[in-house]
Design a protein around this motif. Structure first.
Motif, short mmCIF file in Angstrom:
data_model
loop_
_atom_site.label_atom_id
_atom_site.label_comp_id
_atom_site.label_asym_id
_atom_site.label_seq_id
_atom_site.Cartn_x
_atom_site.Cartn_y
_atom_site.Cartn_z
N LEU A 1 0.82 -1.21 0.00
CA LEU A 1 0.00 0.00 0.00
C LEU A 1 0.86 1.26 0.00
N LYS A 2 0.25 2.38 -0.39
CA LYS A 2 0.93 3.66 -0.29
C LYS A 2 1.08 4.05 1.18
N PRO A 3 2.19 4.67 1.57
CA PRO A 3 2.33 5.09 2.97
C PRO A 3 1.15 5.96 3.42
N GLY A 4 0.74 5.74 4.66
CA GLY A 4 -0.32 6.56 5.23
C GLY A 4 -1.73 6.16 4.87
N THR A 5 -1.92 4.97 4.26
CA THR A 5 -3.28 4.56 3.85
C THR A 5 -3.74 3.30 4.57
N ASN A 6 -3.25 3.08 5.78
CA ASN A 6 -3.67 1.92 6.56
C ASN A 6 -5.18 1.91 6.82
N LEU A 7 -5.73 3.07 7.19
CA LEU A 7 -7.13 3.12 7.61
C LEU A 7 -8.10 2.69 6.51
N PRO A 8 -8.02 3.27 5.30
CA PRO A 8 -8.96 2.82 4.27
C PRO A 8 -8.77 1.36 3.89
N LEU A 9 -7.54 0.88 3.92
CA LEU A 9 -7.32 -0.53 3.58
C LEU A 9 -7.98 -1.45 4.61
N LEU A 10 -7.80 -1.16 5.89
CA LEU A 10 -8.41 -1.98 6.93
C LEU A 10 -9.93 -1.92 6.85
N ASN A 11 -10.46 -0.74 6.55
CA ASN A 11 -11.91 -0.62 6.37
C ASN A 11 -12.39 -1.42 5.15
N ALA A 12 -11.57 -1.44 4.11
CA ALA A 12 -11.94 -2.21 2.91
C ALA A 12 -11.97 -3.71 3.19
N LEU A 13 -11.03 -4.19 4.00
CA LEU A 13 -11.05 -5.60 4.38
C LEU A 13 -12.33 -5.92 5.13
N ALA A 14 -12.72 -5.03 6.04
CA ALA A 14 -13.98 -5.22 6.77
C ALA A 14 -15.18 -5.17 5.83
N HIS A 15 -15.15 -4.27 4.86
CA HIS A 15 -16.23 -4.15 3.87
C HIS A 15 -16.47 -5.49 3.17
N VAL A 16 -15.40 -6.12 2.73
CA VAL A 16 -15.53 -7.40 2.02
C VAL A 16 -16.07 -8.48 2.96
N ILE A 17 -15.55 -8.53 4.18
CA ILE A 17 -15.98 -9.55 5.14
C ILE A 17 -17.47 -9.44 5.44
N ILE A 18 -17.94 -8.21 5.58
CA ILE A 18 -19.38 -8.00 5.84
C ILE A 18 -20.20 -8.25 4.58
N GLU A 19 -19.76 -7.71 3.46
CA GLU A 19 -20.49 -7.86 2.20
C GLU A 19 -20.68 -9.33 1.83
#
Length: 536
Positions: free
Chosen positions: A74-92
């Motif tokens: 990932l690009k530096p400083g983008t941990n938050l959206p990536l972790l949210n995206a992982l959660a998005h897939v798990i819920i979806e």
């Protein structure tokens, strides 16, 4: 931060190193483990060899990326959206643990509403990781019978570091990968007794065992035990203390075993703060860069010259035994403190480290069952509340500290400064295998011969644009100033990103790092600074 502390306690590993060998999947985020925590890094390699899956989330192509089933670069400083995206897939995709969420958590609906906007396709544009890789990582983590997350300062050292930790905790609760063997949320501490220092109240808001100074019952207990009326409000964090010194509201400072002139961000600010003090005491084993500013230097004993305990990152309390007499005028830290306190009018008549430990455990429920006698036979993991308690391998087996774990909706926060036309590069910092923190010890050992100077990692494509060759010296400039350093060309770092360590006084990179702080944890943004590079 209060919610995090309530749900996950002290910031220690919820699980144990042993669990690395028992898990089915390891998600490693913001940690160059083989260089910063080589013992843990070796265990990860062993686990992979044994059959565990490995997901590495890191901007650099670190060594463990070569062992990984997936590397999300990932690009530096983008941990938050990536972790949210992982959660998005798990819920979806319905991969979340409904029973665990229902019985052991709260706040799920608000969290679900937040992450629905973080589709992998949208987040791929932000973090640079292909959407299908994000989906694959989410499925692997959610479907594993046992999965653990390991992280370090690549998560925390941002102006939104608290959010990063909460996002990791959200993911563990979402899947039920916490409160059991081979799972959990596991921050790796950066030095041998950082966990022990925190456990013993080396924080501005707590006594030992994370008993809050502003809790009337805890304050009364410690005031009675120590025979003085103790302050009822939290003190200042490290950065706030140096701010106070610079402004003149703090007149004196006592620094033990720390070298902020090299380790803290915007280090010129630190130097000016130290110069502005009326009186500075430094207690250390060598004359460090910080000690050179001191009015008085107190010579402390090394680990080999004293008795005591260390508590490591997995909450394991271990005996430290004196191997040699103290050299010269050096004394153990506890003895120096006791002598100074006595001279200042508060007698500390301790005879040994064990006597201090026994007093501490009577006031600290999580350590109450740990004694030197027991530690002579084997190490113990807290919480260990009674003399017949075996210690605790993993936390939160039945419930969280606050009762139910609280999901936190985490919005996308960007670093405080971004690259632009004047400062087009992202500078990130970290550690090298051969050196330890500011090099106070390692650079005086044979390790110094293995790596006598640092280098700036730069992608060859960037170097070509700047007409920079391998081994050339460059000037790295940020909004705080400049440092000079030799370049090493490597594809470990992506284009637009450069990396250096903070171990070397000859290239003191922390003079130019960003002091912007997380508003809750007060952690500085050491992992992200906009920079420009000029060939010398």
């Amino acid at each position: 931060m209060a919610g995090l502390a309530a749900a996950f306690g002290s910031g220690a590993m919820t699980n144990s190193f042993e669990d690395i060998m028992e898990t089915e999947l390891i998600m490693l985020i913001g940690s160059n483990t083989t260089e910063s925590h080589p013992v843990a890094g070796y265990k990860i390699k062993q686990a992979v060899k044994k059959g565990a899956k490995l997901i590495v989330i890191d901007p650099r192509n670190i060594e463990l990326a070569g062992y990984a089933d997936l590397h999300l670069q990932l690009k530096p400083g983008t941990n938050l959206p990536l972790l949210n995206a992982l959660a998005h897939v798990i819920i979806e995709e319905g991969l979340y643990n409904e029973e665990f969420i229902r019985e052991r958590t709260e706040g799920f609906d608000a969290y679900k509403d937040t992450v629905k906007d973080y589709s992998p396709e949208a987040v791929a544009e932000i973090c640079g990781v292909p959407a299908e890789k994000i989906r694959e990582a989410a499925r692997m983590y959610a479907k594993a019978g046992k999965a653990m997350i390991l992280y370090t300062m690549g998560i925390t050292q941002f102006s939104f570091g608290t959010y990063g930790v909460l996002a990791v905790a959200n993911l563990a609760m979402l899947t039920g990968h916490v409160g059991k063997d081979g799972a959990g949320v596991n921050p790796l501490r950066g030095q041998n007794n950082v966990q022990g220092a925190c456990d013993m109240g080396g924080l501005p808001n707590v006594f030992t065992g994370y008993q809050r100074v502003d809790d009337p019952a805890a304050n009364e207990k410690f005031s009675k035990a120590w025979g003085v009326k103790l302050p009822e409000k939290p003190g200042l964090t490290l950065g706030e203390m140096f701010d106070g010194a610079l402004k003149g509201s703090i007149k004196a400072m006592y620094i033990m075993g720390e070298n902020p002139v090299l380790s803290d961000p915007d280090a010129r600010h630190i130097e000016e703060a130290l110069k502005n003090l009326d009186f500075l005491v430094v207690q250390d084993i060598f004359l460090t860069e910080t000690a050179r500013f001191a009015d008085v230097v107190l010579p402390a004993a090394t680990f080999a010259e004293k008795d005591g305990t260390f508590t490591n990152t997995e909450r394991r309390v271990q005996r430290v035994r004196k191997a040699i007499p103290c050299v010269g005028e050096a004394k153990p830290d506890w003895e120096i403190i006791a002598l100074v306190a006595t001279k200042m009018g508060y007698p500390m008549n301790y005879s040994s480290a064990e006597e201090i430990f026994d007093e501490m455990r009577t006031l600290t429920p999580s350590y109450a069952g740990i004694t030197y006698e027991r530690l002579e036979k084997k190490s113990l993991q807290w919480p260990c509340p009674a003399p017949d308690h075996p210690g605790t391998k993993f936390l939160h087996s039945d419930k969280f500290v606050r009762g139910k774990g609280l999901f936190h909706p985490i919005p996308f926060k960007e670093p405080e400064e971004k690259p632009d036309s004047e400062y087009p590069f992202t500078l990130i910092t970290g550690r090298r295998l051969y050196h330890y923190h500011t090099g106070t010890m390692s650079r005086r050992s044979m390790m110094g011969e293995h790596m006598p100077e640092d280098h700036l990692e730069m992608n060859p494509a960037d170097a070509k644009k700047l007409n920079v060759n391998d081994g050339d010296r460059v000037r790295v400039t940020t909004r705080r100033g400049s440092v000079e350093i030799k370049v090493a060309l490597t594809d470990k770092v992506p284009e637009g990103t450069v990396f250096a360590s903070f171990h070397f006084f000859e290239s003191p990179v922390n003079q130019v790092t960003n002091p912007a702080r997380d508003p809750l944890a007060k952690t500085p943004e050491l992992k992200y600074s906009a920079a420009k590079i000029e060939k010398l």
